[in-house]
Design a protein around this motif. Sequence first.
Motif, PDB file in Angstrom:
ATOM      1  N   ILE A   2      16.872  -3.719   4.451  1.00 42.40           N
ATOM      2  CA  ILE A   2      16.419  -4.581   3.358  1.00 42.40           C
ATOM      3  C   ILE A   2      17.546  -5.511   2.941  1.00 42.40           C
ATOM      4  CG2 ILE A   2      15.477  -4.626   1.026  1.00 42.40           C
ATOM      5  CD1 ILE A   2      14.763  -1.635   1.533  1.00 42.40           C
ATOM      6  N   ALA A   3      17.220  -6.762   2.695  1.00 45.17           N
ATOM      7  CA  ALA A   3      18.192  -7.709   2.151  1.00 45.17           C
ATOM      8  C   ALA A   3      17.549  -8.439   0.992  1.00 45.17           C
ATOM      9  CB  ALA A   3      18.621  -8.704   3.222  1.00 45.17           C
ATOM     10  N   PHE A   4      18.312  -8.639  -0.065  1.00 44.30           N
ATOM     11  CA  PHE A   4      17.778  -9.330  -1.239  1.00 44.30           C
ATOM     12  C   PHE A   4      18.349 -10.729  -1.347  1.00 44.30           C
ATOM     13  CE2 PHE A   4      17.355  -4.896  -2.942  1.00 44.30           C
ATOM     14  CZ  PHE A   4      15.971  -4.881  -2.872  1.00 44.30           C
ATOM     15  N   ARG A 169      -3.452  -1.684  -6.891  1.00 44.04           N
ATOM     16  CA  ARG A 169      -2.157  -2.170  -7.352  1.00 44.04           C
ATOM     17  C   ARG A 169      -0.997  -1.745  -6.454  1.00 44.04           C
ATOM     18  NH1 ARG A 169      -1.567  -0.478 -13.413  1.00 44.04           N
ATOM     19  NH2 ARG A 169       0.220  -1.897 -13.324  1.00 44.04           N
ATOM     20  N   ALA A 170      -1.175  -0.685  -5.665  1.00 46.80           N
ATOM     21  CA  ALA A 170      -0.122  -0.230  -4.757  1.00 46.80           C
ATOM     22  C   ALA A 170      -0.312  -0.873  -3.386  1.00 46.80           C
ATOM     23  CB  ALA A 170      -0.149   1.288  -4.640  1.00 46.80           C
ATOM     24  N   PHE A 171       0.798  -1.151  -2.716  1.00 49.35           N
ATOM     25  CA  PHE A 171       0.720  -1.810  -1.416  1.00 49.35           C
ATOM     26  C   PHE A 171       0.193  -0.879  -0.325  1.00 49.35           C
ATOM     27  CE2 PHE A 171       3.848  -4.542  -3.581  1.00 49.35           C
ATOM     28  CZ  PHE A 171       3.320  -5.790  -3.277  1.00 49.35           C
ATOM     29  N   ALA A 172       0.538   0.406  -0.397  1.00 50.02           N
ATOM     30  CA  ALA A 172       0.152   1.342   0.658  1.00 50.02           C
ATOM     31  C   ALA A 172       0.461   2.763   0.212  1.00 50.02           C
ATOM     32  CB  ALA A 172       0.895   1.020   1.951  1.00 50.02           C
ATOM     33  N   ALA A 173       0.123   3.716   1.059  1.00 50.34           N
ATOM     34  CA  ALA A 173       0.385   5.123   0.758  1.00 50.34           C
ATOM     35  C   ALA A 173       1.729   5.589   1.284  1.00 50.34           C
ATOM     36  CB  ALA A 173      -0.725   5.993   1.347  1.00 50.34           C
ATOM     37  N   ASP A 174       2.346   4.832   2.200  1.00 44.08           N
ATOM     38  CA  ASP A 174       3.627   5.260   2.767  1.00 44.08           C
ATOM     39  C   ASP A 174       4.779   4.445   2.193  1.00 44.08           C
ATOM     40  OD1 ASP A 174       4.560   3.144   5.157  1.00 44.08           O
ATOM     41  OD2 ASP A 174       2.417   3.100   4.654  1.00 44.08           O
ATOM     42  N   ALA A 175       5.916   5.113   2.038  1.00 42.89           N
ATOM     43  CA  ALA A 175       7.066   4.517   1.365  1.00 42.89           C
ATOM     44  C   ALA A 175       7.642   3.328   2.118  1.00 42.89           C
ATOM     45  CB  ALA A 175       8.146   5.578   1.158  1.00 42.89           C
ATOM     46  N   GLU A 176       7.637   3.365   3.447  1.00 41.58           N
ATOM     47  CA  GLU A 176       8.222   2.271   4.220  1.00 41.58           C
ATOM     48  C   GLU A 176       7.475   0.961   3.975  1.00 41.58           C
ATOM     49  OE1 GLU A 176      10.992   2.208   5.953  1.00 41.58           O
ATOM     50  OE2 GLU A 176      11.395   4.318   5.489  1.00 41.58           O
ATOM     51  N   THR A 177       6.148   1.026   3.996  1.00 38.15           N
ATOM     52  CA  THR A 177       5.356  -0.182   3.757  1.00 38.15           C
ATOM     53  C   THR A 177       5.543  -0.683   2.335  1.00 38.15           C
ATOM     54  OG1 THR A 177       3.701   0.501   5.381  1.00 38.15           O
ATOM     55  CG2 THR A 177       3.026  -1.153   3.769  1.00 38.15           C
ATOM     56  N   VAL A 178       5.483   0.220   1.379  1.00 39.45           N
ATOM     57  CA  VAL A 178       5.669  -0.168  -0.023  1.00 39.45           C
ATOM     58  C   VAL A 178       7.031  -0.822  -0.214  1.00 39.45           C
ATOM     59  CG1 VAL A 178       5.960   0.731  -2.361  1.00 39.45           C
ATOM     60  CG2 VAL A 178       4.061   1.534  -0.942  1.00 39.45           C
ATOM     61  N   THR A 179       8.060  -0.248   0.383  1.00 39.69           N
ATOM     62  CA  THR A 179       9.408  -0.798   0.239  1.00 39.69           C
ATOM     63  C   THR A 179       9.498  -2.202   0.818  1.00 39.69           C
ATOM     64  OG1 THR A 179      10.367   1.430   0.337  1.00 39.69           O
ATOM     65  CG2 THR A 179      11.839  -0.420   0.782  1.00 39.69           C
ATOM     66  N   ALA A 180       8.898  -2.415   1.982  1.00 38.22           N
ATOM     67  CA  ALA A 180       8.964  -3.730   2.625  1.00 38.22           C
ATOM     68  C   ALA A 180       8.287  -4.806   1.787  1.00 38.22           C
ATOM     69  CB  ALA A 180       8.317  -3.665   4.009  1.00 38.22           C
ATOM     70  N   TYR A 181       7.131  -4.493   1.223  1.00 39.39           N
ATOM     71  CA  TYR A 181       6.420  -5.490   0.414  1.00 39.39           C
ATOM     72  C   TYR A 181       7.047  -5.640  -0.970  1.00 39.39           C
ATOM     73  CZ  TYR A 181       2.922  -6.136   4.008  1.00 39.39           C
ATOM     74  OH  TYR A 181       2.298  -6.463   5.188  1.00 39.39           O
ATOM     75  N   GLN A 232      15.399   3.515  -1.476  1.00 41.09           N
ATOM     76  CA  GLN A 232      15.730   2.503  -0.475  1.00 41.09           C
ATOM     77  C   GLN A 232      16.123   1.173  -1.109  1.00 41.09           C
ATOM     78  OE1 GLN A 232      13.021   2.103   2.857  1.00 41.09           O
ATOM     79  NE2 GLN A 232      12.390   4.244   2.715  1.00 41.09           N
ATOM     80  N   LEU A 233      15.385   0.754  -2.118  1.00 40.49           N
ATOM     81  CA  LEU A 233      15.669  -0.537  -2.746  1.00 40.49           C
ATOM     82  C   LEU A 233      16.977  -0.512  -3.522  1.00 40.49           C
ATOM     83  CD1 LEU A 233      12.009  -1.221  -3.850  1.00 40.49           C
ATOM     84  CD2 LEU A 233      13.289  -2.596  -2.200  1.00 40.49           C
ATOM     85  N   ILE A 234      17.240   0.584  -4.220  1.00 34.49           N
ATOM     86  CA  ILE A 234      18.500   0.706  -4.960  1.00 34.49           C
ATOM     87  C   ILE A 234      19.675   0.768  -3.993  1.00 34.49           C
ATOM     88  CG2 ILE A 234      19.846   2.248  -6.453  1.00 34.49           C
ATOM     89  CD1 ILE A 234      17.098   2.963  -7.801  1.00 34.49           C
ATOM     90  N   SER A 235      19.522   1.501  -2.900  1.00 30.83           N
ATOM     91  CA  SER A 235      20.579   1.582  -1.893  1.00 30.83           C
ATOM     92  C   SER A 235      20.888   0.213  -1.303  1.00 30.83           C
ATOM     93  CB  SER A 235      20.176   2.546  -0.782  1.00 30.83           C
ATOM     94  OG  SER A 235      20.085   3.869  -1.266  1.00 30.83           O
ATOM     95  N   ALA A 236      19.869  -0.659  -1.255  1.00 29.88           N
ATOM     96  CA  ALA A 236      20.056  -2.002  -0.718  1.00 29.88           C
ATOM     97  C   ALA A 236      20.648  -2.970  -1.739  1.00 29.88           C
ATOM     98  CB  ALA A 236      18.728  -2.548  -0.212  1.00 29.88           C
TER      99      ALA A 236
END
Length: 362
Positions: A2-4, A169-181, A232-236
């Motif tokens: 992930i990059a911000f 309201r949620a992007f998906a059920a899995d964390a990887e997809t949610v994190t990417a969006y 994942q987002l905080i680590s990034a």
Amino acid sequence: MIAFAKLGLIAAATLAVALPASAQTLEQMAGQMVLVGFEGDAASDSSVQALSSEIAAGRLGGVMYLKRNVASLDAVAEMNAAFRSSASPVPFITLDQEGGAVERLTEDVGFREIPNARSVAQSRTPAEAQSLYADMAEQIAAVGFNVNFGPVADLDLNPDNQIIARYGRAFAADAETVTAYNAAFINAHHAAGILTALKHFPGHGSSTADSHEGFVDITDSWQEAELEPYRQLISAGYNDFVMIGHLYHEEYSGGVSGLPSSLSPVWITDVLRDQLGFDGVVISDDLEMGAIREHFSLENTVIQAVRAGMDVLLFSNTAAYDPNLAARVRGILLDEAERDPAFANRIRESYQRITALKSMLG
């Protein structure tokens, strides 16, 4: 990985406000911790003028818009200009604009609406979603907002969920997809100079009730995976806002029966701060939701939230509108600070986080 995007600057005419080195008084520091909803939909309304004066005096951290405040985009822009006028620090001017059912700016006032999160993830790649959210963020910035309460970091785990799944309201059920969006949403807003808020920590997607209505117990439904987008987002490097939901989990209550996550030092300090490493601003979900107001007094809510590690106290001011609500909350903070030096230090700590985040806005 992930990059911000680095937070972009809104036009100089919008946020050309310098931050002071420090607040003059503890009252001003406490005031920065308060964010309220309001009545009125025009800059000439007395309620808007009163809040503008409080903001200009440094005694109020910001405002939250609801649909009742939106008569037209031009009127919103004029109110936001009034809120910013002579204000130092710059106020947080906030709204919920997720797309789909959760939005304050609509087609009725000429805003280009977008689909809900689930539809976006099902029909677009993260890169395509970022383009969609960039258009939305630019529209929001154009009328003077600088905080959007999103993205939703909840996992879509319970198909019968009343407040997340029901509205997509949620992007998906899995964390990887949610994190990417989530990252796409964040980057789009940063590019437009708008701060974001991951919500609803520690995870509302598996719940079987709605915290707007009352007590929500996630002890038997919550899963450890619900923390993964935050991790994942905080680590990034994410360090805007994290919004804390009003969710009770027996194992994270510190032995206090019925203590929701928004008032829990275990969730906020031990998990979010210490385990996940978040050093940005912690904001509550609306502290007038049934999960809070039906179980805690205003005084207990404010004191417990701050002791737990909350930085910004959000009140929609809709349960029973009170034009003096911000002053009441500020008074509770100051009274407790006078009794307890450790509480006064908590106010100072939150003030430093808040002003550091506001410094990104101009």
